[in-house]
Design a protein around this motif. Structure first.
Motif, PDB file in Angstrom:
ATOM      1  N   ASP A  31     -48.335  30.370 -14.074  1.00 18.60           N
ATOM      2  CA  ASP A  31     -47.515  29.201 -14.405  1.00 18.60           C
ATOM      3  C   ASP A  31     -48.284  27.919 -14.142  1.00 18.60           C
ATOM      4  O   ASP A  31     -48.333  27.010 -14.978  1.00 18.60           O
TER       5      ASP A  31
ATOM      6  N   PRO B 266     -34.298  22.768 -10.197  1.00 22.77           N
ATOM      7  CA  PRO B 266     -35.090  23.490 -11.195  1.00 22.77           C
ATOM      8  C   PRO B 266     -34.590  23.169 -12.594  1.00 22.77           C
ATOM      9  O   PRO B 266     -33.489  22.632 -12.768  1.00 22.77           O
TER      10      PRO B 266
ATOM     11  N   PHE C 260     -33.046  27.819 -13.955  1.00 21.60           N
ATOM     12  CA  PHE C 260     -34.244  28.640 -13.868  1.00 21.60           C
ATOM     13  C   PHE C 260     -34.467  29.239 -12.481  1.00 21.60           C
ATOM     14  O   PHE C 260     -35.338  30.075 -12.311  1.00 21.60           O
TER      15      PHE C 260
ATOM     16  N   SER D  88     -37.372  33.763 -11.903  1.00 25.10           N
ATOM     17  CA  SER D  88     -37.665  32.341 -12.059  1.00 25.10           C
ATOM     18  C   SER D  88     -39.094  32.111 -12.563  1.00 25.10           C
ATOM     19  O   SER D  88     -39.319  31.353 -13.513  1.00 25.10           O
TER      20      SER D  88
ATOM     21  N   TYR E  82     -40.156  30.254 -16.073  1.00 25.47           N
ATOM     22  CA  TYR E  82     -41.058  29.102 -16.112  1.00 25.47           C
ATOM     23  C   TYR E  82     -42.294  29.392 -16.953  1.00 25.47           C
ATOM     24  O   TYR E  82     -42.787  28.546 -17.682  1.00 25.47           O
TER      25      TYR E  82
ATOM     26  N   MET F 204     -42.921  19.030 -15.302  1.00 24.87           N
ATOM     27  CA  MET F 204     -42.740  20.466 -15.132  1.00 24.87           C
ATOM     28  C   MET F 204     -43.211  20.920 -13.755  1.00 24.87           C
ATOM     29  O   MET F 204     -42.616  21.793 -13.127  1.00 24.87           O
TER      30      MET F 204
ATOM     31  N   SER G 265     -40.440  20.160 -11.243  1.00 24.36           N
ATOM     32  CA  SER G 265     -39.299  21.078 -11.252  1.00 24.36           C
ATOM     33  C   SER G 265     -39.720  22.454 -10.736  1.00 24.36           C
ATOM     34  O   SER G 265     -38.962  23.135 -10.071  1.00 24.36           O
ATOM     35  N   PHE G 266     -40.940  22.825 -11.025  1.00 26.66           N
ATOM     36  CA  PHE G 266     -41.427  24.139 -10.616  1.00 26.66           C
ATOM     37  C   PHE G 266     -41.580  24.218  -9.102  1.00 26.66           C
ATOM     38  O   PHE G 266     -41.180  25.200  -8.472  1.00 26.66           O
TER      39      PHE G 266
END
Lengths: 261, 381
Positions: free
Chosen positions: B43, B171, B179, B192, B196, B261, B264-265
């Motif tokens: 990811d 998330p 997520f 999750s 992602y 991103m 949020s990750f």
């Protein structure tokens, strides 16, 4: 070549001054170029020819003076504005985009006449695709026009010297200029190449593009230009048809030095 | 990137289909063989691919050496973090701006891209007349300024929460699904990290497509023209100011998406994530892989991101087994290898590991000249 100029003034400058610190590179220069003519600019080394060229193409901003093209005021305008209004140029020391292909070089020349923005580029809408196809087609035909179509896929830097000169002309023509300014296009060429170049310039002029030309090859200039201006130490010392200029005592003095008596 | 595989059409499609299947099952294969940390690494690698592709627009296409690129990653990350965490709630409650919080992803992402793009223009505009080393130094300074702002904007009004960073970031939630929760489809459990992965993969593909299309457009040609010869580009009527700013803005917006991103990750952002070293790593990805060449840049991003992770997994067990104690810290080894790799590449393949035809030609100008000279001599002799 018969004088095809119809007397209509295309470009006019007057009272142009350009200083670099203490050096007065151009001093009160005035000239006017008529539509359809080949106008030559000569002078000894360091006379200010290239400086004037850079002023006329927007790369240098003159300090004073007037500069109009087709009646549009271009005094101290940016190069892209100058190109957009119809003046394109080549460089004395060839300045191609070396690591782009010949075709891509000419395609860059179409930039100023096309409109696609980021959204168009990303979404490739029909309008952008049509424009892109048009750019491609026009670039191909210009390569053909200057006679290097078969080299379209080669990197610009891999072309022969004469072909690089031609490519620069094709790239400049891609901007749809009314005035094409050529800075010593025959420099470093052999007689055969020079002759071909002369034919190309005549063809361009006959297709309706006015040409401003700097050149050291006096023979070429005399045979090609409708009118010639002579610069010396940043001043215009003579202007007229080649025959007049050739016999002008001030021109002879500038080139050969004053006669002893 | 698959378009230039010179094969018959059916073969190309088959190749693409296989490639798609590989990408689709990759996280599960990795999870089963190497463990879930590796899915997580996958990811993060996607985020770096997006970052590297963004910087590639600025450095690779337009030739503007930007050493502060990570600032746009930071802008994207903070935009997402502030709008999706409880941090700004007390400040915004009762002001009528509560709607700013918890906007849907399809609004927040373009917003992060837009704001990062605006920052790109803001930071790019003072540097327009600079080239090469000077540009690098100024952008480096700007990158640090952005980080210092993030670090110090906790007073007088607490906007960024300073060095503590922003915590409890929500998330991503897409189509009503958060997520953070696993979802089971057709009996397969998507956790999750898997969700992602697919989201980042989709965004990375989007950025790849945008990059390819820009590259072969009027805009892309103008960028390359500026890189090749700025004066000639001007003389061809290219408005170099606008075109350069556009490169800064496009590159920054990719960074902004990636940053949002990232926030949020991770669920947490702090200024520490946006240090100069990060800018340098992303630049190294672009240079090492092959400036201006999308597959090369992707390769560079994957290699440079995954190497330290591999080292972490390999070096310690290896030391335990061989000498029974841990003498070398894999983190230090990473820097050593980085340095060696960069020196090696600069010496042997200055154009990068997987360069475009164009770049390759550029770095072997001498060879070409030699060939040309030889040809000339042959012609004259």
């Amino acid at each position: 070549m018969a004088n095809q100029a119809n007397g209509e003034v295309l470009l006019e400058i007057s009272g142009i001054h350009k200083r670099f610190g203490g050096l007065h590179a151009l001093s009160d220069v005035a000239l006017s170029i008529n539509k359809g003519e080949i106008y030559g600019l000569i002078g000894p080394n360091g006379a200010g020819k290239t400086t004037l060229f850079n002023v006329l193409t927007g790369l240098y901003q003159p300090d004073e003076g007037k500069f109009t093209f087709k009646g549009i005021d271009l005094f101290r305008k940016k190069p892209n504005v100058v190109v957009e209004s119809g003046i394109a140029r080549t460089f004395q020391n060839i300045r191609l985009f070396h690591n782009m292909t010949a075709l891509e070089n000419v395609m860059v020349g179409r930039h100023v006449r096309t409109r696609a923005n980021v959204l168009g580029a990303v979404f490739r809408d029909p309008k952008t695709r049509a424009e892109e196809a048009g750019i491609h087609e026009r670039a191909q035909s210009l390569l053909d026009y200057v006679g290097i179509r078969k080299h379209g896929g080669e990197f610009a830097k891999n072309l022969s010297y004469g072909d690089q000169r031609r490519l620069e002309i094709a790239r400049a023509l891609a901007t749809d200029p009314q005035l094409l300014a050529l800075d010593e296009p025959a420099a470093g060429m052999n007689p055969k190449e020079t002759d071909d170049l002369k034919k190309l310039m005549e063809k361009i002029r006959n297709d309706g593009v006015t040409i401003l030309l700097i050149e050291h090859d006096v023979k070429l200039m005399m045979g090609l230009c409708d009118r010639i201006a002579v610069l010396d130490y940043g001043k215009k010392i003579a202007e007229g048809v080649p025959e007049e200029v050739k016999n002008n005592p001030r021109v002879i003095e500038a080139y050969l030095g004053a006669s002893p008596d | 990137m698959l378009a230039n595989i010179k094969q018959s059409k059916p073969a190309a499609y088959a190749g693409m289909a296989i490639f798609a299947v590989v990408l689709a099952v990759l996280p599960f294969v990795m999870g089963a063989t190497l463990g879930n940390t590796w899915v997580r690494n996958l990811d993060l690698a996607m985020l770096y691919i997006m970052l590297a592709l963004g910087l590639n627009i600025v450095v690779g296409y337009a030739g503007l050496l930007d050493l502060g690129y990570i600032a746009f990653y930071a802008v994207g990350a903070y935009v997402y973090a502030l709008l999706n965490s409880p941090h700004l709630v007390p400040m915004l409650s009762g002001t009528g701006f509560e709607w700013l919080l918890h906007m849907p992803l399809l609004v927040v992402l373009p917003l992060a891209a837009l704001l990062a793009g605006i920052f790109g223009v803001l930071l790019g505009s003072p540097t327009l007349k600079l080239r090469g080393d000077y540009l690098a130094i100024v952008t480096l300074g700007f990158g640090e300024i952005v980080r210092l702002f993030m670090n110090n904007l906790d007073r007088p009004i607490n906007i960024t929460n300073g060095p503590q960073g922003v915590n409890l970031i929500e998330p991503v939630s897409l189509f009503g699904h958060k997520f953070s929760q696993a979802i089971t489809v057709f009996g397969i459990e998507f956790r999750s990290v898997h969700l992602y992965y697919y989201l980042f993969l989709a965004l990375a593909l989007l950025i790849i497509v945008v990059s390819i299309r820009l590259q072969s457009s009027r805009i892309g040609r103008a960028w390359v023209a500026i890189r090749e010869d700025e004066i000639a580009a001007q003389a061809m009527g290219i408005n170099t100011r606008n075109v350069k700013l556009l490169a800064f803005a496009m590159g920054a917006s990719f960074g902004g998406v990636s940053g949002a991103m990232f926030a949020s990750f991770q669920g947490f952002v702090s200024p520490e994530s946006f240090i100069l070293m990060e800018s340098i790593v992303v630049l190294a990805m672009v240079v090492l892989g092959g400036m201006g060449h999308i597959p090369g840049v992707i390769l560079g991003a994957i290699l440079l991101f995954l190497t330290p992770e591999v080292l972490r997994d390999v070096v310690n067990p290896l030391q335990d087994k061989l000498i029974g104690e841990r003498l070398v810290n894999p983190e230090n080894l990473r820097m050593l290898l980085f340095g060696i790799a960069l020196i090696f590449v600069m010496l042997v393949r200055p154009e990068g590991l997987w360069p475009s035809k164009q770049r390759k030609a550029e770095f072997h100008e001498d060879d070409d000249l030699k060939v040309k000279d030889a040809e000339k001599e042959a012609a004259h002799g």
